[in-house]
Design an enzyme around this catalytic site. Structure first.
Site, PDB file in Angstrom:
ATOM      1  N   CYS A   9       5.315  -6.127   1.335  1.00 53.47           N
ATOM      2  CA  CYS A   9       5.633  -4.702   1.263  1.00 53.47           C
ATOM      3  C   CYS A   9       5.046  -3.956   2.464  1.00 53.47           C
ATOM      4  O   CYS A   9       5.430  -4.225   3.597  1.00 53.47           O
ATOM      5  CB  CYS A   9       5.168  -4.133  -0.074  1.00 53.47           C
ATOM      6  N   TYR A  10       4.077  -3.092   2.272  1.00 55.16           N
ATOM      7  CA  TYR A  10       3.472  -2.391   3.421  1.00 55.16           C
ATOM      8  C   TYR A  10       2.947  -3.398   4.437  1.00 55.16           C
ATOM      9  O   TYR A  10       3.048  -3.182   5.644  1.00 55.16           O
ATOM     10  CB  TYR A  10       2.340  -1.479   2.938  1.00 55.16           C
TER      11      TYR A  10
ATOM     12  N   LYS B  55     -11.102 -12.217 -15.415  1.00 57.45           N
ATOM     13  CA  LYS B  55     -11.311 -12.435 -16.853  1.00 57.45           C
ATOM     14  C   LYS B  55     -10.598 -13.697 -17.363  1.00 57.45           C
ATOM     15  O   LYS B  55     -11.163 -14.468 -18.137  1.00 57.45           O
ATOM     16  CB  LYS B  55     -10.794 -11.210 -17.616  1.00 57.45           C
TER      17      LYS B  55
ATOM     18  N   HIS C 141       7.796  -7.821  -4.154  1.00 57.02           N
ATOM     19  CA  HIS C 141       6.479  -8.227  -4.674  1.00 57.02           C
ATOM     20  C   HIS C 141       6.559  -9.575  -5.393  1.00 57.02           C
ATOM     21  O   HIS C 141       7.040  -9.625  -6.529  1.00 57.02           O
ATOM     22  CB  HIS C 141       5.934  -7.151  -5.614  1.00 57.02           C
TER      23      HIS C 141
ATOM     24  N   GLY D 109       0.840  -1.192   0.000  1.00 52.16           N
ATOM     25  CA  GLY D 109       0.000   0.000   0.000  1.00 52.16           C
ATOM     26  C   GLY D 109       0.871   1.235   0.000  1.00 52.16           C
ATOM     27  O   GLY D 109       2.063   1.153   0.290  1.00 52.16           O
TER      28      GLY D 109
ATOM     29  N   GLU E 153       4.156 -11.172  -6.593  1.00 58.08           N
ATOM     30  CA  GLU E 153       3.054 -11.319  -7.553  1.00 58.08           C
ATOM     31  C   GLU E 153       3.385 -10.797  -8.949  1.00 58.08           C
ATOM     32  O   GLU E 153       2.656 -11.071  -9.890  1.00 58.08           O
ATOM     33  CB  GLU E 153       1.792 -10.633  -6.999  1.00 58.08           C
TER      34      GLU E 153
ATOM     35  N   ASP F 175     -17.907 -12.866 -21.858  1.00 58.68           N
ATOM     36  CA  ASP F 175     -18.572 -12.906 -20.558  1.00 58.68           C
ATOM     37  C   ASP F 175     -20.000 -13.435 -20.664  1.00 58.68           C
ATOM     38  O   ASP F 175     -20.386 -14.366 -19.953  1.00 58.68           O
ATOM     39  CB  ASP F 175     -18.592 -11.519 -19.899  1.00 58.68           C
TER      40      ASP F 175
END
Ligand code: XMP
Length: 550
Positions: free
Chosen positions: A105-106, A405, A192, A78, A194, A250
């Site tokens: 991180c944060y 998605k 990170h 964050g 990710e 979708d």
């Protein structure tokens, strides 16, 4: 363009599987969002590891978290400093649930700060690639190379691990870049995992999920299909369901799931507004009606839309005209279906009753964007089926509400949806009409644009670039330019090629299509389309441009 869908106020729909009697059926890891730009990505990566994950706001109540019976909790990054006034705090009760916690991180800084370690504000931050040096791999980093790259994005820095913690790694700017206290099940990493720029990131997440949290890989396209079919049956019972099919991935996947679940209780309505790309209407109809045997009402409404578009040149007016007409057509069809059923002698509570349910392809990103999935019902403002009148009351069926998605595509493939539909690039609800720029969308112009677009798509597919592009399409400005073809002077249409790469349409870059490909496309357009004598390329990114021209 359209208003939020007006329907019977839906019952609050807790997302995914987190509600009801089966709350513990699927394993879940909760990601608490402290406002980091990669928070959604953390949840996606966790799911890539085969573990269901939800992103919840950091201030969600502890009861909400407990209700989900998470196997692990991840605190995201964050923008705040733990020393800033009003910085999002850590709820200490999270650490007493007996559930492993990983701070990123944060999230790590919060844990360290709260548990008696030392976090300092630094003048110089650490942004981008960094070299990570493992001093003691511990459990979290065991078996990984002693030196590796990682992606950092922070200013505050951890200088000392809290009592009881082991410092596992450092980087040049971060004396303590990873910590763990295996006894209490608390872990932290400054970098990170990710993002793709941390090559061992996915391995670290897997380590946390599998070895620390003990999760099994139960989240897959097949398990999603199974679970959603069960949920749809539970919600719909023997009621009738209606679904507006646009041909996009979708609504296609949502319709197929519902059809798998309740078969002929579903009727799809496909409104062909005449603003589709070439052959698209036929493809949708044949896929659903012939291949999947889904009851389908296809409405050829081209004439009606062209009448409404007469003289309309202003972009918003175009969108409004199309949206309003779409609702009218859809409503007429829904009423016809209801009347047909009544004539068939049904009541409104059984198989022959009025369609009580409306399928919507709401995605998880829509849910997050409109409140963070804490159970608040959200209604997507749908571009195609928007603003249905109050007296047409439906309960929403939203089988994609828990899915990103890429998961929708995976589910589509699992259900046997043809690749062409699974990987279809996004296409705006108002269709080709908003790509005839600065002028009226007449049939003649639509036809030119449709043919030009067809050539573009065909060549891009042939070059194997279709999936790499977020969108590729043509624009037809309402101007003509002078040219010379053969010995004749021409005064023809200009076609603009627009091709962009993007992750989410919020930002986009113009695609660097190969020159040879551009040349093939341009010469085919000019040779094959009598009305076109010039082709240009749009090299504007977003921002400052938008993807569409209108
Ligand atoms: P812009 O042009 O704003 O587009 O960069 C972002 C994304 O949204 C799509 N788009 C629309 N989709 N109805 C839709 O269903 C619309 O009116 C509409 N306008 C833009 C656009 O194609 C891109 O993917």
């Amino acid at each position: 363009m359209a208003e939020a869908l007006a329907s019977a106020p839906p019952a609050p729909t807790p997302i995914a599987r987190a509600s009801g009697a089966d709350a513990s059926a699927t394993e879940e890891v909760v990601v608490l969002d402290y406002g980091g730009q990669y928070s959604q990505l953390i949840a996606r990566r966790v799911r890539d590891c085969g573990v269901f994950s939800e992103l919840l706001p950091h201030h969600v109540s502890i009861e909400e978290i407990i209700r989900r019976k998470p196997r692990g909790i991840i605190l995201s990054g964050g923008p705040a400093s733990v020393y800033a006034e009003g910085a999002p705090p850590l709820d200490r009760r999270l650490l007493e649930l007996g559930v492993p916690v990983l701070g990123i991180c944060y999230g790590m800084q919060l844990l360290v700060h709260e548990l008696g370690g030392r976090v300092e504000q630094a003048d110089v931050g650490e942004f981008g690639r960094s070299d990570l040096l493992l001093s003691d791999p511990g459990v979290l980093l065991a078996g990984m190379p002693r030196e590796q790259t990682c992606w950092m994005s922070h200013r505050d820095t951890v200088f000392q691990a809290p009592p009881g913690f082991t410092a596992l790694a450092s980087s040049s700017a971060s004396p303590v870049a990873a910590v763990e206290d295996t006894a209490r099940g608390i872990y932290g990493i400054q970098f990170h995992p990710e993002v793709v720029h941390t090559p061992y990131g996915q391995q670290i997440l897997t380590r946390f999920l599998a070895d620390v949290c003990g999760c099994e890989r139960t989240w897959s396209a097949a398990s999603i299909v199974e679970e959603q079919i069960r949920r749809i049956r539970e919600q719909v019972g023997t009621g009738r369901v209606i679904c507006g099919l646009s041909g996009g991935v979708d609504s296609s996947v949502a319709a197929l799931l519902v059809h798998r679940a309740v078969g002929e209780q579903l009727t799809c309505v496909f409104v062909d507004h005449g603003l589709m790309r070439k052959n698209e209407g036929e493809q949708v109809i044949s896929t659903f009606r012939d291949t999947f045997k889904v009851p389908l009402v296809a409405v050829d409404a081209e004439e009606r839309f062209l009448v409404k578009l007469k003289g309309v040149t202003e972009p918003e007016a175009k969108r409004k005209a199309i949206g309003a007409e779409f609702i009218r057509v859809f409503e007429e069809e829904a009423l016809k279906l209801a009347e047909g059923e009544e004539a068939g002698g049904g009541g409104d509570d059984g198989e022959h009753g009025e369609a009580r349910f409306l399928v919507q392809g709401t995605l998880y990103s829509d849910v997050i964007e409109s409140g963070g999935g804490t159970g608040a019902a959200t209604i997507k403002s749908h571009h195609n089926v928007g603003g249905l009148p109050e007296d047409l009351r439906f309960e929403l069926v939203e089988p994609l509400r828990a899915l990103f998605k890429d998961e929708v595509r995976a589910v589509g493939a699992e259900l046997g949806l043809p690749e062409r539909l699974v990987w279809r690039q996004p296409f705006p609800g108002p269709g080709l009409a908003i790509r005839i720029v600065g002028g009226e969308a007449t049939r003649e112009r639509l036809d030119v644009l449709r043919e030009a677009d067809y050539i573009l798509q065909e060549e891009i597919r042939k070059a194997g670039l279709y999936r790499e592009l977020w969108q590729s399409f043509c624009v037809l400005p309402d101007i003509r330019t002078v040219g010379v073809q053969g010995d004749e002077r021409t005064y023809g249409h200009v076609v603009v090629i627009r091709a962009v790469t993007s992750d989410d349409a919020m930002t986009a870059d113009w695609a660097r299509l190969p020159y040879d490909l551009l040349e093939t496309i341009a010469s085919r357009m000019i040779n094959e389309l009598r009305e076109v004598n010039r082709v240009v390329l749009d090299i504007t990114s977003k921002p400052p441009g938008t993807i569409e021209w209108e």
